[in-house]
Scaffold this motif. Structure first.
Motif, PDB file in Angstrom:
ATOM      1  N   PRO A 103      11.976   0.901   0.733  1.00  0.00           N
ATOM      2  CA  PRO A 103      11.132   1.348  -0.384  1.00  0.00           C
ATOM      3  C   PRO A 103      11.484   0.611  -1.675  1.00  0.00           C
ATOM      4  CG  PRO A 103      11.820   3.217   0.949  1.00  0.00           C
ATOM      5  CD  PRO A 103      12.600   2.028   1.451  1.00  0.00           C
ATOM      6  N   SER A 106      10.328  -3.001  -1.393  1.00  0.00           N
ATOM      7  CA  SER A 106       8.874  -3.173  -1.383  1.00  0.00           C
ATOM      8  C   SER A 106       8.315  -3.283  -2.803  1.00  0.00           C
ATOM      9  CB  SER A 106       8.192  -2.034  -0.609  1.00  0.00           C
ATOM     10  OG  SER A 106       8.012  -0.889  -1.413  1.00  0.00           O
ATOM     11  N   ILE A 107       8.902  -2.544  -3.730  1.00  0.00           N
ATOM     12  CA  ILE A 107       8.407  -2.583  -5.114  1.00  0.00           C
ATOM     13  C   ILE A 107       8.561  -3.981  -5.694  1.00  0.00           C
ATOM     14  CG2 ILE A 107       8.885  -1.789  -7.468  1.00  0.00           C
ATOM     15  CD1 ILE A 107       9.591   0.950  -6.277  1.00  0.00           C
ATOM     16  N   HIS A 110       6.147  -6.589  -4.204  1.00  0.00           N
ATOM     17  CA  HIS A 110       4.808  -6.551  -4.808  1.00  0.00           C
ATOM     18  C   HIS A 110       4.811  -7.210  -6.186  1.00  0.00           C
ATOM     19  CE1 HIS A 110       2.069  -4.214  -2.215  1.00  0.00           C
ATOM     20  NE2 HIS A 110       3.151  -3.600  -1.781  1.00  0.00           N
ATOM     21  N   GLU A 158       6.751   0.445  10.024  1.00  0.00           N
ATOM     22  CA  GLU A 158       5.743   1.487   9.860  1.00  0.00           C
ATOM     23  C   GLU A 158       5.663   1.915   8.408  1.00  0.00           C
ATOM     24  OE1 GLU A 158       6.313   5.072  12.218  1.00  0.00           O
ATOM     25  OE2 GLU A 158       4.731   6.090  11.095  1.00  0.00           O
ATOM     26  N   VAL A 159       4.449   1.909   7.875  1.00  0.00           N
ATOM     27  CA  VAL A 159       4.246   2.429   6.525  1.00  0.00           C
ATOM     28  C   VAL A 159       3.200   3.534   6.598  1.00  0.00           C
ATOM     29  CG1 VAL A 159       4.885   0.314   5.311  1.00  0.00           C
ATOM     30  CG2 VAL A 159       2.509   0.641   6.020  1.00  0.00           C
ATOM     31  N   VAL A 160       3.203   4.398   5.596  1.00  0.00           N
ATOM     32  CA  VAL A 160       2.198   5.457   5.506  1.00  0.00           C
ATOM     33  C   VAL A 160       1.317   5.133   4.309  1.00  0.00           C
ATOM     34  CG1 VAL A 160       1.832   7.917   5.093  1.00  0.00           C
ATOM     35  CG2 VAL A 160       3.690   7.170   6.591  1.00  0.00           C
ATOM     36  N   GLU A 161       0.017   5.057   4.540  1.00  0.00           N
ATOM     37  CA  GLU A 161      -0.935   4.743   3.463  1.00  0.00           C
ATOM     38  C   GLU A 161      -2.004   5.827   3.440  1.00  0.00           C
ATOM     39  OE1 GLU A 161      -2.385   0.797   4.285  1.00  0.00           O
ATOM     40  OE2 GLU A 161      -0.439  -0.109   3.859  1.00  0.00           O
ATOM     41  N   LEU A 162      -2.135   6.498   2.314  1.00  0.00           N
ATOM     42  CA  LEU A 162      -3.076   7.625   2.194  1.00  0.00           C
ATOM     43  C   LEU A 162      -2.916   8.582   3.367  1.00  0.00           C
ATOM     44  CD1 LEU A 162      -6.434   6.087   0.903  1.00  0.00           C
ATOM     45  CD2 LEU A 162      -4.360   6.645  -0.352  1.00  0.00           C
ATOM     46  N   GLY A 163      -1.670   8.892   3.696  1.00  0.00           N
ATOM     47  CA  GLY A 163      -1.385   9.893   4.717  1.00  0.00           C
ATOM     48  C   GLY A 163      -1.447   9.409   6.148  1.00  0.00           C
ATOM     49  N   SER A 165      -0.327   6.567   9.261  1.00  0.00           N
ATOM     50  CA  SER A 165       0.639   5.547   9.670  1.00  0.00           C
ATOM     51  C   SER A 165      -0.039   4.219   9.959  1.00  0.00           C
ATOM     52  CB  SER A 165       1.343   5.966  10.968  1.00  0.00           C
ATOM     53  OG  SER A 165       2.360   6.864  10.680  1.00  0.00           O
ATOM     54  N   VAL A 166       0.581   3.145   9.511  1.00  0.00           N
ATOM     55  CA  VAL A 166       0.114   1.793   9.838  1.00  0.00           C
ATOM     56  C   VAL A 166       1.346   1.022  10.304  1.00  0.00           C
ATOM     57  CG1 VAL A 166      -0.990  -0.295   8.951  1.00  0.00           C
ATOM     58  CG2 VAL A 166      -1.603   1.922   7.989  1.00  0.00           C
ATOM     59  N   LEU A 168       3.071  -2.544  10.867  1.00  0.00           N
ATOM     60  CA  LEU A 168       2.915  -3.932  10.444  1.00  0.00           C
ATOM     61  C   LEU A 168       3.875  -4.828  11.224  1.00  0.00           C
ATOM     62  CD1 LEU A 168       2.871  -3.208   6.607  1.00  0.00           C
ATOM     63  CD2 LEU A 168       0.885  -3.592   8.086  1.00  0.00           C
ATOM     64  N   PHE A 247       5.848  -7.625   4.666  1.00  0.00           N
ATOM     65  CA  PHE A 247       5.145  -7.918   3.417  1.00  0.00           C
ATOM     66  C   PHE A 247       4.745  -9.388   3.357  1.00  0.00           C
ATOM     67  CE2 PHE A 247       4.858  -9.518  -0.837  1.00  0.00           C
ATOM     68  CZ  PHE A 247       4.107  -8.565  -1.506  1.00  0.00           C
ATOM     69  N   GLU A 250       1.879 -10.457   5.598  1.00  0.00           N
ATOM     70  CA  GLU A 250       0.577 -10.030   5.073  1.00  0.00           C
ATOM     71  C   GLU A 250       0.183 -10.854   3.844  1.00  0.00           C
ATOM     72  OE1 GLU A 250       0.487  -5.766   4.791  1.00  0.00           O
ATOM     73  OE2 GLU A 250      -1.588  -5.766   4.108  1.00  0.00           O
TER      74      GLU A 250
ATOM     75  N   GLY B 151       4.693  11.634   2.842  1.00  0.00           N
ATOM     76  CA  GLY B 151       3.470  10.892   2.564  1.00  0.00           C
ATOM     77  C   GLY B 151       2.271  11.340   3.390  1.00  0.00           C
ATOM     78  N   LYS B 152       2.543  12.138   4.436  1.00  0.00           N
ATOM     79  CA  LYS B 152       1.447  12.720   5.232  1.00  0.00           C
ATOM     80  C   LYS B 152       1.181  14.174   4.841  1.00  0.00           C
ATOM     81  CE  LYS B 152       2.480   9.817   9.262  1.00  0.00           C
ATOM     82  NZ  LYS B 152       3.091   9.804  10.622  1.00  0.00           N
ATOM     83  N   ASP B 200       7.535   6.424   0.737  1.00  0.00           N
ATOM     84  CA  ASP B 200       8.418   5.281   0.964  1.00  0.00           C
ATOM     85  C   ASP B 200       7.929   4.005   0.305  1.00  0.00           C
ATOM     86  OD1 ASP B 200      10.451   6.565   2.302  1.00  0.00           O
ATOM     87  OD2 ASP B 200       9.542   6.299   4.268  1.00  0.00           O
ATOM     88  N   TYR B 203       3.471   1.550  -4.065  1.00  0.00           N
ATOM     89  CA  TYR B 203       2.093   1.050  -4.061  1.00  0.00           C
ATOM     90  C   TYR B 203       1.244   1.746  -2.999  1.00  0.00           C
ATOM     91  CZ  TYR B 203       3.438  -2.042  -7.773  1.00  0.00           C
ATOM     92  OH  TYR B 203       3.858  -2.504  -8.993  1.00  0.00           O
ATOM     93  N   ALA B 204       1.174   1.229  -1.778  1.00  0.00           N
ATOM     94  CA  ALA B 204       0.204   1.757  -0.810  1.00  0.00           C
ATOM     95  C   ALA B 204       0.458   3.219  -0.435  1.00  0.00           C
ATOM     96  CB  ALA B 204       0.186   0.881   0.435  1.00  0.00           C
ATOM     97  N   ALA B 205       1.710   3.612  -0.253  1.00  0.00           N
ATOM     98  CA  ALA B 205       1.980   4.999   0.171  1.00  0.00           C
ATOM     99  C   ALA B 205       1.542   5.999  -0.894  1.00  0.00           C
ATOM    100  CB  ALA B 205       3.459   5.190   0.484  1.00  0.00           C
ATOM    101  N   ALA B 212       0.254  -6.189  -4.822  1.00  0.00           N
ATOM    102  CA  ALA B 212      -0.026  -7.607  -4.595  1.00  0.00           C
ATOM    103  C   ALA B 212      -0.994  -7.816  -3.432  1.00  0.00           C
ATOM    104  CB  ALA B 212       1.280  -8.353  -4.317  1.00  0.00           C
ATOM    105  N   LEU B 213      -1.056  -6.858  -2.527  1.00  0.00           N
ATOM    106  CA  LEU B 213      -1.848  -7.040  -1.306  1.00  0.00           C
ATOM    107  C   LEU B 213      -3.187  -6.317  -1.428  1.00  0.00           C
ATOM    108  CD1 LEU B 213       1.071  -6.351   1.203  1.00  0.00           C
ATOM    109  CD2 LEU B 213       0.258  -8.584   0.389  1.00  0.00           C
ATOM    110  N   PHE B 225      -7.873  11.159  -1.427  1.00  0.00           N
ATOM    111  CA  PHE B 225      -6.522  11.523  -0.977  1.00  0.00           C
ATOM    112  C   PHE B 225      -5.748  12.224  -2.091  1.00  0.00           C
ATOM    113  CE2 PHE B 225      -1.988  10.612  -0.407  1.00  0.00           C
ATOM    114  CZ  PHE B 225      -1.784  11.221   0.826  1.00  0.00           C
ATOM    115  N   MET B 239       9.824   9.183  -5.029  1.00  0.00           N
ATOM    116  CA  MET B 239      10.312   8.484  -3.843  1.00  0.00           C
ATOM    117  C   MET B 239      11.657   8.987  -3.298  1.00  0.00           C
ATOM    118  SD  MET B 239       9.054   4.610  -4.913  1.00  0.00           S
ATOM    119  CE  MET B 239       9.609   3.848  -3.376  1.00  0.00           C
TER     120      MET B 239
END
Lengths: 301, 301
Positions: A103, A106-107, A110, A158-163, A165-166, A168, A247, A250, B151-152, B200, B203-205, B212-213, B225, B239
């Protein structure tokens, strides 16, 4: 009327939402697009990252020496704010701290990526230079990551985006990895190629038995897991490589991870090396990366 | 013959494996059990944690002023090493930085907890004092967390141990939360009780569109959301709160989380406040916790 900075339009190829910003505040770096980022960072070709501000400064000083750039007696000045991350600029190199864990990293990934795109930098690479627990690898050995797995030994982050799991792909840049291994074979730095396992904790996720809490596993289960990881090719364990891989893949940035082992986890959990030993271990990884940069920039040693 | 430190035997009630260590190196704090930890830390009753070393120092200075402890002109000296975390001791208070994100915070939670148990401290509490993105809450408002979701939007913190997922309960200490809310209602600090969402990534979470993405979601999906989170009681996003809740519950330590909102995420993604405003926001949360400590220690203001 909204004023569009030309840098923001360049960046918009990556994230179309950024064109809506009059100024983009890179909050954690303390830099923003009202500054002359192209003159400050337009020539950057390498972002070298490690955990702590101290290590970022040490690497910046070593990079300056290697590039023949003089360092003032009072040391190098970081750029931007230093409350959470420290960023040094030395010629075409940014030396940056990413803190501990994905985490935190990741900041900065970006924000430094937006920074370089706003600056108009091109063809830049990211290299994490860190420390790690070796798996069947002795303290001081440098592990060049060929690929990265998560705490479940899968090659994903694994990341969580808007609740939701994705997962990568964590794959690193195979050309950059190969270049580092070639450089290592030409030097007296002892290096190993292997899989790196990235975890979200230093204690339980890495199977340590010396945390504050009573582990939910036995010594035998721990050793079985470490042996399984070894059998699958894992040679070190740390806490950031998976996000670097995911990251950068992508974002289309070549990435590599070079970490010194500071203990062999098949022998135990505790880090008992002296400060001097730890500095030497860290230096091994840093020198390998500086050797690569020197070669790519056609510098003579 | 293996020499057992008496402190290590006391700790063994929590983690039986620690009795095997002759010396326990709290690696990231730079402290170990060969030191006289009882005289250094035996009287600690509060561990107050925030993200950055700067904030740990600022809080330590404010705590010293409140407790009537004089601060040398050159400032307070941190205890132990400061490469990754900074720890200040002021009377019965430890002021500590935990870095950004749950992996970073988890390390310091393990090590400061072992430290206090080795020191023979009893009846201590942990309070995270941080900053956060408000959800339907204005900048400067202090959010006292009543409970924590991931995040979920589930009230758990998922960790991976030896390759397997484990979901831990994130519940905070309801008595401590209620005490903080009572203190807030008696002061002129504007505070809100609400659920905290711990993620975590920044940005996206957290549904930001300014990373950046190119986001995998639209502006509408983001707002849906955030509104869903609001409707479920979420009043801020940060976080670290989930690991504070999960760790402390397992360790039997009362824990609370008090974070200032530095923006309202229903209004946007960027943090555009001035340094002075951000310091005031941060101070609101710190003063609320100092009010609680003063009351519990029977200090007069």
């Amino acid at each position: 009327m909204s004023i569009k900075h030309p840098e923001i339009e360049r960046e918009s190829q990556q994230n179309p939402h950024l064109v809506n910003l009059e100024v983009d505040y890179l909050y954690h770096l303390g830099l923003d697009t009202s500054m002359d980022l192209p003159s400050m960072f337009g020539d950057v070709k390498y972002v070298c990252m490690g955990g702590s501000p101290e290590r970022a400064e040490q690497f910046a000083i070593k990079a300056a020496e290697r590039l023949g750039i003089s360092v003032p007696e009072e040391g190098l000045e970081p750029v931007g704010k230093t409350e959470r991350y420290s960023l040094y600029k030395v010629g075409p190199i940014i030396s940056l701290s990413h803190g501990i864990g994905m985490p935190s990293a990741s900041i900065v990934l970006h924000e430094v990526t937006k920074l370089l795109r706003y600056a108009g930098s091109t063809d830049f690479k990211y290299i994490r230079i860190g420390t790690s627990g070796g798996v069947g690898v002795d303290p001081g050995e440098v592990v060049v990551s060929t690929n990265v797995v998560d705490g479940k030994l899968n090659p994903v982050h694994e990341v969580v985006e808007l609740g939701k799991s994705v997962e990568l792909d964590t794959a690193l840049d195979s050309n950059l990895v190969q270049s580092l291994l070639t450089i290592a074979s030409e030097s007296d730095i002892s290096a190993t190629a292997g899989t790196t396992m990235s975890t979200d904790s230093f204690y339980a996720a890495q199977g340590r038995l010396d945390g504050a809490l009573n582990p939910r596993y036995t010594e035998t289960e721990k050793m079985d897991f470490l042996q399984l990881a070894y059998d699958k090719g894992v040679r070190n364990i740390e806490m950031e490589a998976a996000i670097i891989g995911a990251f950068c893949r992508e974002a289309g940035i070549p990435a590599a991870v070079v970490c010194a082992a500071i203990l062999n986890r098949l022998d135990g959990d505790q880090v008992g090396s002296t400060i001097e030993e730890l500095e030497q271990f860290s230096d091994n990884a840093q020198q390998l990366v500086l050797n690569l940069i020197s070669k790519e920039l056609n510098l003579t040693d």
